[in-house]
Design a protein around this motif. Structure first.
Motif, PDB file in Angstrom:
ATOM      1  N   ARG A   1      -4.987   2.750   1.905  1.00  0.00           N
ATOM      2  CA  ARG A   1      -5.348   2.351   0.553  1.00  0.00           C
ATOM      3  C   ARG A   1      -5.821   3.566  -0.226  1.00  0.00           C
ATOM      4  O   ARG A   1      -6.644   4.348   0.239  1.00  0.00           O
ATOM      5  CB  ARG A   1      -6.438   1.290   0.566  1.00  0.00           C
ATOM      6  N   ILE A   2      -5.287   3.724  -1.407  1.00  0.00           N
ATOM      7  CA  ILE A   2      -5.689   4.819  -2.282  1.00  0.00           C
ATOM      8  C   ILE A   2      -6.831   4.306  -3.128  1.00  0.00           C
ATOM      9  O   ILE A   2      -6.674   3.371  -3.913  1.00  0.00           O
ATOM     10  CB  ILE A   2      -4.517   5.306  -3.161  1.00  0.00           C
ATOM     11  N   ARG A   3      -7.967   4.916  -2.951  1.00  0.00           N
ATOM     12  CA  ARG A   3      -9.157   4.503  -3.686  1.00  0.00           C
ATOM     13  C   ARG A   3      -9.186   5.168  -5.053  1.00  0.00           C
ATOM     14  O   ARG A   3      -8.914   6.367  -5.167  1.00  0.00           O
ATOM     15  CB  ARG A   3     -10.404   4.844  -2.879  1.00  0.00           C
ATOM     16  N   SER A   4      -9.504   4.401  -6.043  1.00  0.00           N
ATOM     17  CA  SER A   4      -9.582   4.965  -7.399  1.00  0.00           C
ATOM     18  C   SER A   4     -10.876   5.770  -7.538  1.00  0.00           C
ATOM     19  O   SER A   4     -11.876   5.518  -6.862  1.00  0.00           O
ATOM     20  CB  SER A   4      -9.520   3.868  -8.447  1.00  0.00           C
ATOM     21  N   LEU A   5     -10.810   6.734  -8.401  1.00  0.00           N
ATOM     22  CA  LEU A   5     -11.965   7.621  -8.607  1.00  0.00           C
ATOM     23  C   LEU A   5     -13.021   6.998  -9.473  1.00  0.00           C
ATOM     24  O   LEU A   5     -12.872   6.213 -10.279  1.00  0.00           O
ATOM     25  CB  LEU A   5     -11.511   8.938  -9.233  1.00  0.00           C
TER      26      LEU A   5
ATOM     27  N   GLU B   1       0.814  -1.217   0.000  1.00  0.00           N
ATOM     28  CA  GLU B   1       0.000   0.000   0.000  1.00  0.00           C
ATOM     29  C   GLU B   1       0.847   1.267   0.000  1.00  0.00           C
ATOM     30  O   GLU B   1       0.403   2.299  -0.488  1.00  0.00           O
ATOM     31  CB  GLU B   1      -0.943   0.031   1.216  1.00  0.00           C
TER      32      GLU B   1
ATOM     33  N   ARG C   1      -0.142  13.332   2.829  1.00  0.00           N
ATOM     34  CA  ARG C   1      -0.085  11.890   2.561  1.00  0.00           C
ATOM     35  C   ARG C   1       1.071  11.265   3.335  1.00  0.00           C
ATOM     36  O   ARG C   1       0.933  10.210   3.954  1.00  0.00           O
ATOM     37  CB  ARG C   1       0.050  11.625   1.054  1.00  0.00           C
TER      38      ARG C   1
ATOM     39  N   ASP D   1      -6.327  -0.442   5.263  1.00  0.00           N
ATOM     40  CA  ASP D   1      -7.539   0.234   4.801  1.00  0.00           C
ATOM     41  C   ASP D   1      -7.390   1.753   4.849  1.00  0.00           C
ATOM     42  O   ASP D   1      -7.856   2.462   3.956  1.00  0.00           O
ATOM     43  CB  ASP D   1      -8.754  -0.196   5.619  1.00  0.00           C
TER      44      ASP D   1
END
Length: 109
Positions: free
Chosen positions: A105-109, A53, A79, A102
């Motif tokens: 974690r970089i969430r995608s757009l 991550e 960050r 969690d």
């Protein structure tokens, strides 16, 4: 017809082996470099799930520590603060591995 298919498969297998070996060598080299970066940060003992991550973050931190560039972006700074916070929280047994992963974690757009 079957002979042509078998011959084609055999040629494909022969042609793929050097490519697969190159990919494996490259993956091993990248793994070693990543492990060295984590060791430099004092995070060599982190579980692989957490390392995956934050590997890009750690690579950027190491590059900056080595003087390759300097980032003044406030988003980058936040960050990095998050990464350090959650890694330290995990190492100090304040949170679980799942919570740290969690949170980072970089969430995608």
């Amino acid at each position: 017809m079957n002979t042509a298919i078998k011959t084609s498969r055999q040629q494909s297998k022969v042609n793929l082996e050097p490519v697969l070996q190159k990919v494996i060598r490259q993956a091993k080299r990248e793994h070693k470099e990543l492990q060295q970066m984590f060791e430099l940060m004092g995070w060599g003992d982190l579980p692989d799930a957490l390392k995956m991550e934050i590997k890009d973050d750690v690579a950027a931190m190491v590059d900056e520590l080595q003087g390759q560039y300097s980032s003044c972006d406030p988003h980058v700074e936040r960050r990095r603060q998050r990464v350090v916070y959650w890694v330290n929280s995990f190492k100090d047994d304040i949170c679980s591995l799942k919570t740290a992963v969690d949170a980072l974690r970089i969430r995608s757009l």
